[in-house]
Design an enzyme around this catalytic site. Sequence first.
Site, short mmCIF file in Angstrom:
data_model
loop_
_atom_site.label_atom_id
_atom_site.label_comp_id
_atom_site.label_asym_id
_atom_site.label_seq_id
_atom_site.Cartn_x
_atom_site.Cartn_y
_atom_site.Cartn_z
N THR A 127 44.56 67.40 59.41
CA THR A 127 45.14 68.37 60.33
C THR A 127 45.63 69.57 59.51
O THR A 127 46.09 69.42 58.40
CB THR A 127 46.25 67.77 61.22
OG1 THR A 127 46.53 68.67 62.29
CG2 THR A 127 47.53 67.47 60.47
N CYS B 228 55.74 71.43 62.93
CA CYS B 228 55.11 70.22 63.44
C CYS B 228 55.10 69.15 62.34
O CYS B 228 55.18 69.46 61.16
CB CYS B 228 53.68 70.48 63.87
SG CYS B 228 53.52 71.75 65.13
N HIS C 197 49.44 64.97 65.30
CA HIS C 197 50.06 66.27 64.98
C HIS C 197 51.12 66.53 66.06
O HIS C 197 50.80 67.00 67.15
CB HIS C 197 48.96 67.34 64.99
CG HIS C 197 49.42 68.71 64.57
ND1 HIS C 197 48.65 69.50 63.76
CD2 HIS C 197 50.53 69.43 64.84
CE1 HIS C 197 49.29 70.66 63.55
NE2 HIS C 197 50.42 70.64 64.21
#
Lengths: 213, 162
Positions: B23, B29, B46
């Site tokens: 990711t 995040c 995520h």
Amino acid sequence: MSFINRIQPEHLDILKEVGNIGAGHAATALSKLLNKTIDMKVPAVRVTSFDTITELVGGSDNVVAAIFLRIEGEAPGNMFFMLPVNEATRLIQYLTGDQSFDLNHPPYSELGLSALQELGNILAGSYLSAFSDFTKLNLQPSVPALSIDMAIAILSYGLLELSQVGDYAIVIDTEILEKIDENSKKTTGHFFLLPDPDSYEKIFQALGVPMNE
Amino acid sequence: MSEVVKVGMADLNVAKPPQKIRTSGLGSCVGVVLYDETIKVCGMAHVMLPNSSLGKTETMNKAKYADTALVVLLDKLKKMGANHVRLKAKLAGGSQMFKFSSSSEMMRIGPRNVEAVKEKLKELRIRVVSEDVGGTSGRTIEFDPETSKLSIRTVSQGVSEI
């Protein structure tokens, strides 16, 4: 019902006009600051899902210098001015006269960063005051914050408010360019305006095209 | 060339060798990896927000919130044959990219995401083996289920492995 579904084509045109007026003023400010011709592209208003938003900022590994302002007041939202690192380096070298300043090689000089932050402040401030004049909405910018990092990691900050009401964002993207000579232009940077979900209604209302229930 | 499974923002997925899973651009995040070393399967989420109660929509994307994403991920891994007691976790992200003087709760979302993920993992009895969280940099992470190594790339510090 999600607010995105209630937005009509004429609303997107209004947002485009907001981008046009805002970035137009910012381009003028930059042009005066640098004493160079600055052009701008027709703003793009995109409704994108979070997984495709990466494309908007030039891919997942694109590194940028970004100035982030939180807009407070009647129509709160987030605003970013993003420049490619090489372009930011060149502008700062020009503004400070310090040729050793390079955003590709940390640590960065305090003076250079401060100049970049101020540049962002001036540009975002002129964007915002034009936006505010145009809509007659009372808007104030927060103190700008600067970050040199992955574009998507930075932009994700602007999505937090929106992420609570859905998985889509409306991004008002305006690119400004520096005119090198008659035939060539070079991207200076992008303005991204991301109003909070509740702000759309207020912007459309202020400009006389309210959203239907 | 081994295939890389990509996980978008507010998204989750699973992988097994020779695949890797990645990711990009984790800011506030948090990227969570759950893996079973014995049968070499892994999953990545995520996570954008700490708690699904923050959501104001009727149709919810479960991958977006720490509490719901981990449950979905666990379920997917079990379907692939992973054993709950063997599962371990690695996490990265949760940074604070911008510093504001008038720091609102929303701006402190990074640390809150990390706390929420850890709390949920504790509740699910999954041990966190290693982590690279906080700070002020964005991260791109890639997990290799073959070696159980998580590689983390930042703009200022290059690549490291945990």
